[in-house]
Design a protein around this motif. Structure first.
Motif, short mmCIF file in Angstrom:
data_model
loop_
_atom_site.label_atom_id
_atom_site.label_comp_id
_atom_site.label_asym_id
_atom_site.label_seq_id
_atom_site.Cartn_x
_atom_site.Cartn_y
_atom_site.Cartn_z
N ALA A 11 0.83 -1.21 0.00
CA ALA A 11 0.00 0.00 0.00
C ALA A 11 0.86 1.25 0.00
N LEU A 12 1.95 1.23 0.74
CA LEU A 12 2.86 2.37 0.76
C LEU A 12 3.46 2.61 -0.62
N GLN A 13 3.80 1.53 -1.32
CA GLN A 13 4.33 1.66 -2.68
C GLN A 13 3.28 2.27 -3.61
N VAL A 14 2.03 1.86 -3.45
CA VAL A 14 0.94 2.43 -4.27
C VAL A 14 0.75 3.90 -3.92
N GLU A 15 0.81 4.24 -2.63
CA GLU A 15 0.64 5.63 -2.19
C GLU A 15 1.75 6.53 -2.75
N LYS A 16 2.97 6.00 -2.86
CA LYS A 16 4.06 6.81 -3.43
C LYS A 16 3.79 7.11 -4.89
N SER A 17 3.23 6.15 -5.62
CA SER A 17 2.95 6.36 -7.04
C SER A 17 1.72 7.22 -7.26
N TYR A 18 0.78 7.17 -6.33
CA TYR A 18 -0.46 7.92 -6.46
C TYR A 18 -0.66 8.78 -5.21
N PRO A 19 -0.02 9.96 -5.16
CA PRO A 19 -0.14 10.80 -3.96
C PRO A 19 -1.56 11.35 -3.76
N GLU A 20 -2.39 11.30 -4.78
CA GLU A 20 -3.77 11.80 -4.63
C GLU A 20 -4.60 10.93 -3.69
N LEU A 21 -4.11 9.76 -3.32
CA LEU A 21 -4.82 8.92 -2.34
C LEU A 21 -4.72 9.50 -0.93
N GLN A 22 -3.76 10.36 -0.68
CA GLN A 22 -3.60 11.10 0.58
C GLN A 22 -3.58 10.17 1.80
N ASN A 23 -2.82 9.11 1.70
CA ASN A 23 -2.64 8.14 2.80
C ASN A 23 -3.93 7.45 3.24
N ARG A 24 -4.97 7.54 2.46
CA ARG A 24 -6.24 6.91 2.85
C ARG A 24 -6.17 5.39 2.71
#
Length: 186
Positions: free
Chosen positions: A75-88
């Protein structure tokens, strides 16, 4: 996604191992052309090559399989690629545990709302694009260049190349020494 990450690591490991084998064959060819190789030398060389290949296998493939990435690191790897998720995504994974046993006393409605938001935000996302493919590309470049070097040797020096392959695939075979000169003492 976790399996896709493992497949990426597996491809990198295989490419690196094949590159190492090609490099050992290249060095073995150079030794065979330059020197007369004794059985002892060939056994030591093949043993060191085998140890190096096994170490590469353990480091690049087996270790990655045994230590599979956990859900939060993916999930952290996905969050780095897609910052628009805003750690949700990470927050929903961490809070999801609180639905079963809620020691902190969080509102279950709030937890379900955050999980719902992250599900809605993740609908249009291609998670495979968040996997770093640079190691696989680098491994394939290594393999391509080493394979070209081996092909180059096989085409330009087919006799010496075949002899090298035979000698290193049969390291215990005793080969008579053919001298291209004769020395007479008067």
């Amino acid at each position: 996604l976790r399996n896709f990450i493992l497949l990426n690591h597996f491809g990198f490991g295989v490419a690196l191992i094949l590159s190492a084998l090609a490099a050992f064959l290249f060095v073995g060819f150079l030794f065979n052309v330059a020197f007369f190789l004794t059985v002892t030398f060939r056994i030591i060389f093949v043993s060191l090559a085998a140890i190096a290949v096994v170490a590469l296998f353990v480091h690049t493939i087996l270790w990655k399989i045994l230590t599979r990435p956990n859900t939060e690191s993916v999930a952290l790897q996905v969050e780095k690629s897609y910052p628009e998720l805003q750690n949700r995504l990470i927050a929903s994974l961490q809070l999801e545990r609180n639905l079963q046993e809620n020691r902190e006393g969080f509102s279950t409605d709030m937890i379900q709302a955050i999980i719902g938001q992250s599900e809605q935000m993740c609908r249009g996302i291609d998670f495979h694009k968040s996997v770093d493919k640079k190691p696989l590309r680098r491994g394939l470049r290594y393999f391509g260049s080493s394979a070209l070097a081996i092909l180059f040797l096989a085409v330009l020096f087919p006799g010496a190349f075949n002899e090298s392959v035979y000698l290193f695939s049969h390291p215990t075979v005793e080969v008579p020494r053919n001298l291209s000169y004769s020395l007479e003492v008067l």
